[in-house]
Design an enzyme around this catalytic site. Structure first.
Site, PDB file in Angstrom:
ATOM      1  N   ASP A 113       0.830  -1.211   0.000  1.00  0.00           N
ATOM      2  CA  ASP A 113       0.000   0.000   0.000  1.00  0.00           C
ATOM      3  C   ASP A 113       0.861   1.257   0.000  1.00  0.00           C
ATOM      4  O   ASP A 113       0.667   2.171  -0.796  1.00  0.00           O
ATOM      5  CB  ASP A 113      -0.922   0.018   1.226  1.00  0.00           C
ATOM      6  CG  ASP A 113      -1.838  -1.190   1.261  1.00  0.00           C
ATOM      7  OD1 ASP A 113      -1.893  -1.908   0.250  1.00  0.00           O
ATOM      8  OD2 ASP A 113      -2.474  -1.412   2.300  1.00  0.00           O
ATOM      9  N   TYR A 135      -6.064 -10.295   9.860  1.00  0.00           N
ATOM     10  CA  TYR A 135      -4.953 -10.083   8.923  1.00  0.00           C
ATOM     11  C   TYR A 135      -3.656 -10.622   9.537  1.00  0.00           C
ATOM     12  O   TYR A 135      -2.923 -11.395   8.907  1.00  0.00           O
ATOM     13  CB  TYR A 135      -4.827  -8.589   8.615  1.00  0.00           C
ATOM     14  CG  TYR A 135      -3.736  -8.251   7.627  1.00  0.00           C
ATOM     15  CD1 TYR A 135      -4.008  -8.126   6.272  1.00  0.00           C
ATOM     16  CD2 TYR A 135      -2.420  -8.063   8.049  1.00  0.00           C
ATOM     17  CE1 TYR A 135      -2.993  -7.810   5.370  1.00  0.00           C
ATOM     18  CE2 TYR A 135      -1.413  -7.757   7.152  1.00  0.00           C
ATOM     19  CZ  TYR A 135      -1.708  -7.624   5.814  1.00  0.00           C
ATOM     20  OH  TYR A 135      -0.709  -7.327   4.918  1.00  0.00           O
TER      21      TYR A 135
END
Ligand code: GLA
Length: 391
Positions: free
Chosen positions: A177, A227
């Site tokens: 990201d 996650y």
């Protein structure tokens, strides 16, 4: 909000005239290569033209002050630039504060004062389009400019953002990201090998088609903990594979070699996670090769495979995004569609031919309203440049 409006707000909120500089940092969408970035695999994200803006100015004392025009009710979040610690009370501002902390503690940078920073962004909240990475890299740009850290490259800012998110905010994200946000390039996706950060820009020429993002408007709880759990499962699977094959990461394996040795992973769930990581990496390499040959249909078919793998093997999709993907697959002229980003809600990304856009919007909106009882948001997006100073 325009930069002029942000400047006005800055003066009102901080009471010290206008800011000295303005900055922009985009959001990102990942086209393919999901949950591969912490497994030494490839990713293929691009920066968007939506993102987060900041206006900022140095102070003469040690105060760090942050204000978001998106969540005005929070007001100004303030702390000292010295001895920074995470605090739940800082809320969203833990992202910029974490970057200042990382610059000092890990990159050895000295802040001779604090600064004021006002932000506003147009990335839909909690949508999986990397609003947090955008804010981290944005803060890096602000600090680099205000304090003269000119030796820091945009790639450094990506690493600083990731380090602060991992070690200050406790989310063990990979590098995708922040890298996409910092290094994005107009009309290109970034084919990044996360094993060594080598990358190439691949022009996205979708003749007669568009990238369309659909926001499910749901975010399930426990996203960060689920996650982090996926990461642990992959690490454990890797350790078992390493007893029989000489690899550093799951991304070092091709499909056949994985199949040959997979039985050494004793836990079925961990085997499924590793299966996704290996196959997704290979799929990403294939998808980029197909795109370079302008084989958009094949690229889209591989995107669909990614969704199925995230749904069944990696279990990071959710019923709402499954509905969105299935509705998209039913539209003639939708080349491919899948959940994008970390998962458990957020958005799907689709490639849709121009002539099918209206039908796509109608089918998705009606079908999602019927099945989920919510109206999805649909954005036809453009690929933009990475973060930097804009004024
Ligand atoms: C989140 C993380 C990224 C990446 C994706 C899944 O967005 O921040 O590092 O792991 O999930 O591909």
């Amino acid at each position: 909000m325009t930069i002029e409006e942000m400047q006005k707000k800055f003066s009102e909120v901080f009471g010290d005239g206008e800011a000295s500089g303005s900055y922009f940092s985009p959001g990102r969408v990942n086209l393919i290569g999901e949950h591969t970035d912490y497994n030494g695999g490839h990713v293929f994200p691009c920066a968007l033209t939506i993102g987060t803006y900041a206006v900022a100015k140095k102070r003469t004392d040690d105060r760090l002050r942050f204000y978001s025009a998106n969540v005005e009710k929070t007001g100004v979040v303030e702390c000292s630039v010295k001895d920074i610690e995470y605090s739940d009370a800082y809320g969203w501002a833990n992202y910029p504060i974490g970057v200042v902390w990382a610059l000092q503690t890990k990159w050895g940078k000295t802040f001779d004062s604090g600064f004021d920073m006002l932000i506003w962004g147009d990335i839909p909240n909690g949508s999986g389009l990397s609003s947090s990475a955008s804010l981290e890299v944005l803060t890096g740009c602000v600090a680099r400019d205000l304090f003269g850290f000119s030796g820091l490259t945009n790639q450094d800012l990506a690493l600083i953002g990731q380090y602060s998110e991992n070690n200050f905010n406790g989310m063990n994200c990979g590098i995708m990201d922040q890298f996409a946000v910092a290094m994005g390039k107009k009309d290109c996706a970034i084919f990044l090998d996360t094993a060594d950060l080598s990358f190439e820009y691949a022009p996205i020429r979708l003749d007669g088609a568009k990238i369309v993002i659909v926001n499910s408007k749901v975010k399930h709880s426990l996203v960060d903990s689920e996650y982090n759990k996926r990461r642990q499962e992959c690490t454990h699977a890797l350790q078992q594979l390493q007893t029989v094959v000489d690899i550093k990461a799951l991304g070092d394996l091709d499909d056949e070699t994985f199949d040959k040795y997979a039985s050494v992973i004793t836990d079925e769930t961990e085997r499924k996670r590793a299966h996704h990581a290996v196959y997704e990496n290979q799929r990403t390499i294939r998808a980029v090769a197909e795109l370079k040959k302008n084989h958009i249909e094949e690229f889209g078919r591989l995107m669909n495979e990614t969704h199925v793998s995230l749904r069944d093997d990696y279990e990071t999709s959710c019923p709402e995004c499954d509905v969105l993907a299935e509705l998209a697959w039913s539209v003639p002229g939708c080349v491919g569609s899948r959940i994008t980003g970390g998962g458990f809600g957020g958005c799907t990304v689709s490639i849709v031919k121009d002539e099918a856009l209206d039908a796509f919007k109608e089918t998705i909106t009606k079908g999602y309203e019927e099945k989920v009882g919510k109206t999805p948001e649909i954005y036809v997006v453009e690929i933009g440049d990475g973060a930097g100073k804009i004024g």
